[in-house]
Design a protein around this motif. Structure first.
Motif, PDB file in Angstrom:
ATOM      1  N   GLU A   1      12.552 113.744  86.773  1.00 50.95           N
ATOM      2  CA  GLU A   1      12.179 113.018  85.956  1.00 50.95           C
ATOM      3  C   GLU A   1      12.685 111.994  84.631  1.00 50.95           C
ATOM      4  O   GLU A   1      13.822 111.861  84.787  1.00 50.95           O
ATOM      5  N   GLY A   2      12.030 111.574  84.052  1.00 53.70           N
ATOM      6  CA  GLY A   2      12.385 110.387  83.104  1.00 53.70           C
ATOM      7  C   GLY A   2      12.462 109.075  83.912  1.00 53.70           C
ATOM      8  O   GLY A   2      13.721 108.069  84.299  1.00 53.70           O
ATOM      9  N   ARG A   3      12.061 108.879  84.845  1.00 53.24           N
ATOM     10  CA  ARG A   3      12.248 108.078  86.197  1.00 53.24           C
ATOM     11  C   ARG A   3      13.170 108.103  86.557  1.00 53.24           C
ATOM     12  O   ARG A   3      13.112 107.215  88.361  1.00 53.24           O
ATOM     13  N   GLY A   4      14.690 107.734  86.410  1.00 58.78           N
ATOM     14  CA  GLY A   4      16.069 107.781  87.165  1.00 58.78           C
ATOM     15  C   GLY A   4      15.565 106.434  87.628  1.00 58.78           C
ATOM     16  O   GLY A   4      16.862 106.257  88.563  1.00 58.78           O
ATOM     17  N   VAL A   5      15.656 105.200  87.105  1.00 61.59           N
ATOM     18  CA  VAL A   5      15.817 103.853  87.664  1.00 61.59           C
ATOM     19  C   VAL A   5      17.597 103.764  87.137  1.00 61.59           C
ATOM     20  O   VAL A   5      17.727 104.185  86.116  1.00 61.59           O
ATOM     21  N   ILE A   6      18.527 102.455  87.495  1.00 59.94           N
ATOM     22  CA  ILE A   6      19.884 102.766  86.967  1.00 59.94           C
ATOM     23  C   ILE A   6      19.537 101.276  86.497  1.00 59.94           C
ATOM     24  O   ILE A   6      19.398 100.636  86.590  1.00 59.94           O
ATOM     25  N   THR A   7      19.687 101.896  84.741  1.00 58.32           N
ATOM     26  CA  THR A   7      19.159 100.616  84.268  1.00 58.32           C
ATOM     27  C   THR A   7      19.969  99.429  84.031  1.00 58.32           C
ATOM     28  O   THR A   7      19.524  97.801  83.670  1.00 58.32           O
ATOM     29  N   GLU A   8      20.912  99.310  83.748  1.00 61.00           N
ATOM     30  CA  GLU A   8      22.176  98.568  83.692  1.00 61.00           C
ATOM     31  C   GLU A   8      22.349  97.819  85.200  1.00 61.00           C
ATOM     32  O   GLU A   8      23.266  97.477  85.757  1.00 61.00           O
ATOM     33  N   LEU A   9      21.297  98.432  86.531  1.00 58.59           N
ATOM     34  CA  LEU A   9      21.424  97.321  87.590  1.00 58.59           C
ATOM     35  C   LEU A   9      20.204  96.861  87.778  1.00 58.59           C
ATOM     36  O   LEU A   9      19.253  96.570  86.782  1.00 58.59           O
ATOM     37  N   THR A  10      19.972  95.383  89.043  1.00 57.79           N
ATOM     38  CA  THR A  10      18.795  94.747  88.431  1.00 57.79           C
ATOM     39  C   THR A  10      18.073  95.243  88.892  1.00 57.79           C
ATOM     40  O   THR A  10      17.959  96.492  90.049  1.00 57.79           O
ATOM     41  N   VAL A  11      16.317  95.045  89.297  1.00 57.97           N
ATOM     42  CA  VAL A  11      15.765  95.450  89.710  1.00 57.97           C
ATOM     43  C   VAL A  11      16.005  95.407  91.601  1.00 57.97           C
ATOM     44  O   VAL A  11      15.940  96.647  92.372  1.00 57.97           O
ATOM     45  N   GLU A  12      16.562  94.414  91.914  1.00 60.31           N
ATOM     46  CA  GLU A  12      16.572  94.081  93.776  1.00 60.31           C
ATOM     47  C   GLU A  12      17.955  94.972  94.010  1.00 60.31           C
ATOM     48  O   GLU A  12      17.895  95.689  95.242  1.00 60.31           O
ATOM     49  N   GLU A  13      18.916  95.719  93.097  1.00 62.90           N
ATOM     50  CA  GLU A  13      20.220  96.283  93.314  1.00 62.90           C
ATOM     51  C   GLU A  13      19.289  97.690  93.509  1.00 62.90           C
ATOM     52  O   GLU A  13      20.105  98.394  94.235  1.00 62.90           O
TER      53      GLU A  13
ATOM     54  N   ALA B   1      17.056  96.598  85.479  1.00 63.11           N
ATOM     55  CA  ALA B   1      16.026  97.029  85.590  1.00 63.11           C
ATOM     56  C   ALA B   1      15.221  98.669  84.187  1.00 63.11           C
ATOM     57  O   ALA B   1      14.225  98.526  84.177  1.00 63.11           O
ATOM     58  N   GLY B   2      16.791  97.477  83.682  1.00 64.66           N
ATOM     59  CA  GLY B   2      16.819  98.097  81.532  1.00 64.66           C
ATOM     60  C   GLY B   2      15.021  97.746  81.218  1.00 64.66           C
ATOM     61  O   GLY B   2      15.081  97.487  80.220  1.00 64.66           O
ATOM     62  N   SER B   3      14.962  96.256  81.975  1.00 59.96           N
ATOM     63  CA  SER B   3      13.854  95.854  80.452  1.00 59.96           C
ATOM     64  C   SER B   3      12.831  96.118  81.166  1.00 59.96           C
ATOM     65  O   SER B   3      11.400  95.592  80.431  1.00 59.96           O
ATOM     66  N   LEU B   4      12.387  97.265  82.462  1.00 66.08           N
ATOM     67  CA  LEU B   4      10.939  96.736  82.812  1.00 66.08           C
ATOM     68  C   LEU B   4      10.476  97.989  81.821  1.00 66.08           C
ATOM     69  O   LEU B   4      10.613  98.653  80.939  1.00 66.08           O
ATOM     70  N   SER B   5       8.717  98.046  81.962  1.00 67.51           N
ATOM     71  CA  SER B   5       8.079  98.867  81.517  1.00 67.51           C
ATOM     72  C   SER B   5       7.869  99.815  81.944  1.00 67.51           C
ATOM     73  O   SER B   5       9.014  99.796  83.000  1.00 67.51           O
TER      74      SER B   5
ATOM     75  N   ARG C   1      29.223 101.225  91.092  1.00 60.07           N
ATOM     76  CA  ARG C   1      28.700 100.780  89.906  1.00 60.07           C
ATOM     77  C   ARG C   1      27.843 102.180  89.681  1.00 60.07           C
ATOM     78  O   ARG C   1      27.626 101.911  88.499  1.00 60.07           O
ATOM     79  N   ALA C   2      26.617 101.998  90.610  1.00 54.44           N
ATOM     80  CA  ALA C   2      25.534 102.742  90.564  1.00 54.44           C
ATOM     81  C   ALA C   2      26.377 104.540  89.954  1.00 54.44           C
ATOM     82  O   ALA C   2      26.080 105.520  89.678  1.00 54.44           O
ATOM     83  N   SER C   3      27.459 105.091  90.339  1.00 60.76           N
ATOM     84  CA  SER C   3      28.271 105.851  90.450  1.00 60.76           C
ATOM     85  C   SER C   3      28.851 106.213  88.921  1.00 60.76           C
ATOM     86  O   SER C   3      28.269 107.159  88.412  1.00 60.76           O
ATOM     87  N   ALA C   4      28.836 105.037  88.489  1.00 58.56           N
ATOM     88  CA  ALA C   4      29.653 104.987  87.172  1.00 58.56           C
ATOM     89  C   ALA C   4      27.937 104.791  85.963  1.00 58.56           C
ATOM     90  O   ALA C   4      28.112 106.041  85.380  1.00 58.56           O
ATOM     91  N   PHE C   5      27.704 104.441  86.181  1.00 62.75           N
ATOM     92  CA  PHE C   5      26.365 103.849  85.274  1.00 62.75           C
ATOM     93  C   PHE C   5      25.152 105.414  85.517  1.00 62.75           C
ATOM     94  O   PHE C   5      24.968 105.758  84.312  1.00 62.75           O
ATOM     95  N   ASN C   6      24.779 105.407  86.488  1.00 61.71           N
ATOM     96  CA  ASN C   6      24.869 106.735  86.496  1.00 61.71           C
ATOM     97  C   ASN C   6      24.762 108.196  88.177  1.00 61.71           C
ATOM     98  O   ASN C   6      23.951 107.729  88.953  1.00 61.71           O
ATOM     99  N   PRO C   7      26.018 108.441  87.436  1.00 68.00           N
ATOM    100  CA  PRO C   7      26.265 109.642  88.892  1.00 68.00           C
ATOM    101  C   PRO C   7      25.359 110.190  89.205  1.00 68.00           C
ATOM    102  O   PRO C   7      25.126 110.414  90.423  1.00 68.00           O
ATOM    103  N   GLU C   8      24.229 111.109  88.686  1.00 68.99           N
ATOM    104  CA  GLU C   8      23.249 111.666  89.402  1.00 68.99           C
ATOM    105  C   GLU C   8      22.212 111.026  90.227  1.00 68.99           C
ATOM    106  O   GLU C   8      21.934 111.766  91.419  1.00 68.99           O
ATOM    107  N   VAL C   9      21.470 110.288  89.820  1.00 69.95           N
ATOM    108  CA  VAL C   9      20.969 109.519  90.529  1.00 69.95           C
ATOM    109  C   VAL C   9      21.152 108.991  91.297  1.00 69.95           C
ATOM    110  O   VAL C   9      20.803 108.375  92.512  1.00 69.95           O
ATOM    111  N   ALA C  10      22.186 108.541  91.520  1.00 71.11           N
ATOM    112  CA  ALA C  10      23.665 107.785  92.427  1.00 71.11           C
ATOM    113  C   ALA C  10      23.254 108.828  93.693  1.00 71.11           C
ATOM    114  O   ALA C  10      23.073 108.700  94.409  1.00 71.11           O
ATOM    115  N   ARG C  11      23.803 110.306  93.215  1.00 68.27           N
ATOM    116  CA  ARG C  11      23.672 111.504  94.124  1.00 68.27           C
ATOM    117  C   ARG C  11      22.511 111.857  95.204  1.00 68.27           C
ATOM    118  O   ARG C  11      22.585 111.583  96.267  1.00 68.27           O
TER     119      ARG C  11
END
Lengths: 234, 292, 369
Positions: free
Chosen positions: A83-95, A131-135, B170-180
């Protein structure tokens, strides 16, 4: 494909799910519907291993996955879009997309990122952006694309319509339907927006206060006025 | 003028060391929300390991690398065995735990290696380079310090930005649950993060020790300076930690050179308080509403 | 209603007064029956306990972690030493201790105002910096503070009145170091009496409320900042008193006495006994004061040199602190209380899979969906 039998989950003394059983047949969309607090999200989190059930069994394609750690499950073909999309906002789209590839089963077909850019041209234009900059809609596309990178058998979708404009919701649901029809994906869709969900689902499961009220074909469910009024709010 | 240049060059060298130490703190903070105050004695222990190896007749560089590796292993051990049970729980408990470890490592080092001052060798000269009769303030070991820290930072940058493991960390640090959910073994990534951080911390410990006296408490003030540097940079940003480290190195070198070395810690305290009160999110934050 | 409340408050006060009197009697009995060496250890225990008591209020009740209380002890100790450079014409000891407490209070108020705006690791880091900075100042202004050697303290003679009173009670003469030990214990009783009443008072309840749920407390209209500063000031004053007594007992104020390890072991004393419990702080301080000798003699008997054997004590303290945090976070007193109350240590929720950061959240999160 995904079989849930007698699942019960509690938060301390609060019972969130009680004896929930149903099946997600291969190549179909099963929509789990119900009001806020019915236990829908808990159900997905338990299936994907983020929570432990008190009782019950979950099998994926014949493999018991009931108490498996979530990071192992993705290699068996389970993809959970939280829920709430689950993108990792601190990473880029490609990452974000590259992360999706990690969960791919060893013998799965590699999905080239290029195919994702073809599928989601908007994402391709912004591949280096955070990714945080996406709509909201673009984020939903991104997480669905990310889960496709793992070539999953089962996709768990938690409230994909949340906070999106109706036009975008329709696009996303169309996309999900296409994936199921063309690639034989099995989808467990959790939605509050029952009307839209039933329009693309094959089966509907109505959940109320942690219990299954009914499991029916989506069309039949949508036609049952009493049920709709009582549990689905339309 | 001569003195100013000397002071600034010295500050630059120390700044690189503080930057490395601050980076170690930031790496751990980012992934587990714990400030590892025990980083200082951990680095101290690995320096003693290097010293014992060198005294045992081992080649300096081999000992240097073995000490870094022992830091890596120590970091992994501390995360897995000691810190794991309090991760994600009350932050007071986590801090107290690292302080308990602080005391334990101090005492252990004094028991095993002795608590007296010992001189640690340097592979290069520690006298200023002379060019055309003028003695410059920069020493060969100082140059080595700067180069070593830059190389390690570039390697870390490559690791984090260009490799799958780095992406997973980095993914684990930023969002551990999604990373898992995506199949990342978050717990292994946390361990690896601590291990790498401890390696970087050990590097700073070895660099400070080079050509100097070491004793069980020789890194104690560095943890303060490194922490202030990390806070200057925002505590979350590796780049911020590096810049913060350089600022601290130069600022403290100026204080030490012009006011007296006894006031260095006080200056660090004042810088810390000033930053926290004026820009709690660090020098580079746009928003200052972050709760500290 | 009001009357009932008053009675309850009166009872708490009465209870604390009775305990204080009993404690004073006990101190007289114990102090007279032990050797001068043990009296020194007891004095040490008392000043550790005073500092740890203040830290208990700060960390245990108000939820702020200070790694720098050694610095406030240093301030108290140096103030005392500066006032006791000459025995002739020195102020009475109690006045000197009060001045030391006052100076520590002023510095504590400044630090407290800054700390009140900080959280968790930031307070920890700032107070850590303080712990390192203060001895540095003493070294820098060595003409005033005596540099590395520190300042000698000329302990005043035992006041005639006190000497006579003690002679009347015990039938023996009182030496100056015995007098310092007595003063330390009587001050400890007074400080704990005040702290216990403070903890039971309205501000004590507010501290606990803020510690347990900051958001709810601030919604209930509690001025978080002011309460935090008060807690900091109270604990700094305690540390100032403790530092003054340390200077009097050891007849020295030197930077080496206020190492980072002192600040950290003080915190250990608070943790060992149980965060928030004065009795725990007292027990923890007893351990801090008595363990070094015990550990050193055990170490020596095992063939370690004295210097090395002296390191066994911090080793034990550090290890115990870590074990307490890992196994019994409520501390010794807290765990015993939990057992008496019929419930074991809080059961940990079984989180799915590996316990990485955030993996615990599922079982804590609100049920949704």
């Amino acid at each position: 494909m995904l079989d849930i039998q007698g699942l019960s989950v509690a938060y301390g003394p609060v019972k969130a799910l009680q004896d929930v059983s149903f099946e997600v047949p291969t190549g179909t969309i099963t929509a789990v519907l119900g009001a806020n607090g019915a236990g829908k999200t808990t159900l997905l989190r338990t299936v994907s291993g983020l929570m432990r059930p008190q009782a019950g069994r979950v099998t994926l394609d014949g493999t018991d996955i009931t108490r498996m750690a979530p990071e192992k499950m993705s290699r068996l073909g389970m993809a959970h879009v939280p829920e709430g999309r689950g993108v990792i906002t601190e990473l880029t789209v490609e990452e974000n997309l590259r992360l999706g590839e990690l969960g791919r089963a060893r013998n799965g077909d590699p999905v080239a990122i290029e195919r994702m850019w073809e599928m989601f041209p908007k994402l391709g234009d912004r591949r280096a952006a955070l990714a945080g900059s996406l709509s909201g809609g673009e984020r939903q596309m991104l997480v669905i694309g990310r889960s496709l990178m793992a070539t999953p058998k089962v996709l768990l979708l938690d409230e994909p319509s949340l906070g999106l404009a109706p036009r975008i919701v329709a696009q996303i649901f169309d996309l999900v339907r296409t994936l199921v029809d063309e690639q034989g994906l099995s989808v467990l869709l959790v939605e509050q927006n029952a009307r839209s969900a039933l329009s693309i689902a094959d089966l509907g499961v109505v959940l109320n206060l942690g219990r299954v009220v009914t499991t029916q074909e989506a069309g039949a469910l949508a036609a049952d006025e009493d049920l709709r009024h009582a549990y689905l709010g339309f | 003028m001569q003195q100013l240049i000397t002071t600034l060059l010295n500050g630059l060298t120390m700044g690189m060391v503080y930057a490395a130490f601050a980076l170690a703190l930031v790496l751990i903070w980012r992934s587990t929300r714990i400030v590892n105050f025990a980083q200082a004695p951990m680095a101290m222990v690995t320096t003693y390991i290097a010293m014992v190896l060198i005294e045992g007749g081992l080649n300096y560089w081999l000992a240097f690398i073995l000490a870094l590796l022992s830091g890596f292993v120590l970091g992994a051990f501390v995360e897995r065995v000691i810190v794991r049970p309090v991760e994600g729980k009350s932050d007071i408990n986590a801090v107290i735990l690292t302080l308990g470890l602080f005391i334990v490592l101090h005492a252990l080092a004094a028991l095993v290696f002795g608590s007296d001052y010992k001189s640690f060798p340097a592979p290069f000269g520690v006298r200023g380079i002379t060019v055309g009769g003028h003695s410059l303030a920069i020493t060969p070991f100082g140059i080595f310090t700067i180069v070593a820290v830059i190389v390690v930072m570039l390697l870390l940058l490559l690791l984090f930005q260009k490799t799958d493991v780095g992406l997973q960390m980095r993914a684990s640090a930023f969002n551990p649950e999604v990373a898992r959910l995506l199949g990342v073994k978050v717990s292994s990534m946390l361990t690896l993060g601590w291990a790498l951080a401890a390696l970087v911390g050990s590097l700073s410990g070895l660099l400070i020790a080079g050509g100097n006296l070491v004793h069980p408490g020789y890194m104690d003030s560095v943890v303060v300076f490194g922490f202030v540097a990390a806070v200057l940079g925002g505590l979350d940003s590796p780049l911020g930690a590096v810049v913060g480290g350089l600022i601290m190195g130069i600022a403290l070198s100026l204080v030490s050179g012009y006011l007296g070395s006894g006031l260095v810690s006080l200056a660090a305290l004042l810088i810390l308080v000033a930053v926290l009160l004026v820009k709690p999110g660090g020098l580079f934050s746009h928003a200052s509403e972050r709760k500290v | 209603m009001r009357k009932a409340l008053d009675t309850v408050r009166g009872n708490v006060l009465l209870k604390h007064s009775l305990i204080a009197l009993l404690a004073a009697a006990l101190v007289l009995l114990v102090m007279e029956s032990v050797s001068p060496f043990r009296q020194g250890q007891l004095a040490m225990m008392a000043y550790y306990a005073i500092a740890a008591g203040g830290l208990t209020v700060l960390t245990g009740l108000s939820g702020q972690l200070s790694l720098g209380h050694g610095a406030f002890m240093a301030i108290g100790a140096y103030t005392t030493a500066l006032l006791l450079q000459e025995r002739e014409g020195a102020l009475p000891m109690i006045v000197i201790i009060l001045i030391a407490a006052l100076v520590a209070t002023v510095v504590g108020a400044i630090v407290g105002v800054a700390a009140a705006r900080l959280h968790g690791p930031y307070i920890a880091g700032a107070t850590l910096a303080l712990a390192v900075a203060v001895p540095g100042i003493a070294l820098h202004f060595s003409s005033v503070f005596g540099g590395e050697q520190g300042l000698n303290v000329k302990v005043p003679e035992v006041p005639r009145l006190a000497d006579d009173a003690l002679y009347f009670l015990t039938g023996t003469e009182t030496s100056t170091s015995e007098w310092v030990a007595y003063s330390a214990w009587f001050l400890l009783i007074i400080v704990y009496f005040l702290l216990a009443n403070l903890s039971a008072s309205r501000i004590g309840r507010r501290w606990r409320a803020v510690r347990d749920d900051e958001v709810a407390a601030s919604l209930a209209g509690i001025d978080l900042g002011r309460d935090r500063v008060v807690a900091f000031v109270v604990s700094a004053a305690c540390a100032g008193v403790a530092g003054a007594l340390l200077a009097l007992a050891s007849r020295l104020a030197a930077p080496g006495s206020f190492s980072l390890v002192l600040s950290l072991t003080l915190l250990s004393a608070v943790v060992l006994g149980g965060l928030g419990s004065l009795l725990g702080a007292l027990l923890g301080s007893g351990l801090l004061a008595l363990l070094p000798n015990l550990a050193t003699s055990i170490g020596s008997s095992m063939g370690l040199s004295d210097v090395k054997a002296a390191e066994l004590s911090p080793l034990v303290i550090g290890l115990t602190t870590m074990l307490v945090i890992l196994l019994a976070p409520a501390g010794v007193v807290g765990s015993v209380r939990q057992l008496l109350a019929g419930r074991g240590p809080r059961a940990t929720t079984a989180a799915a899979g590996t316990p990485g950061a955030g993996a615990d959240t599922p079982t804590v999160a609100e049920p949704r969906g």
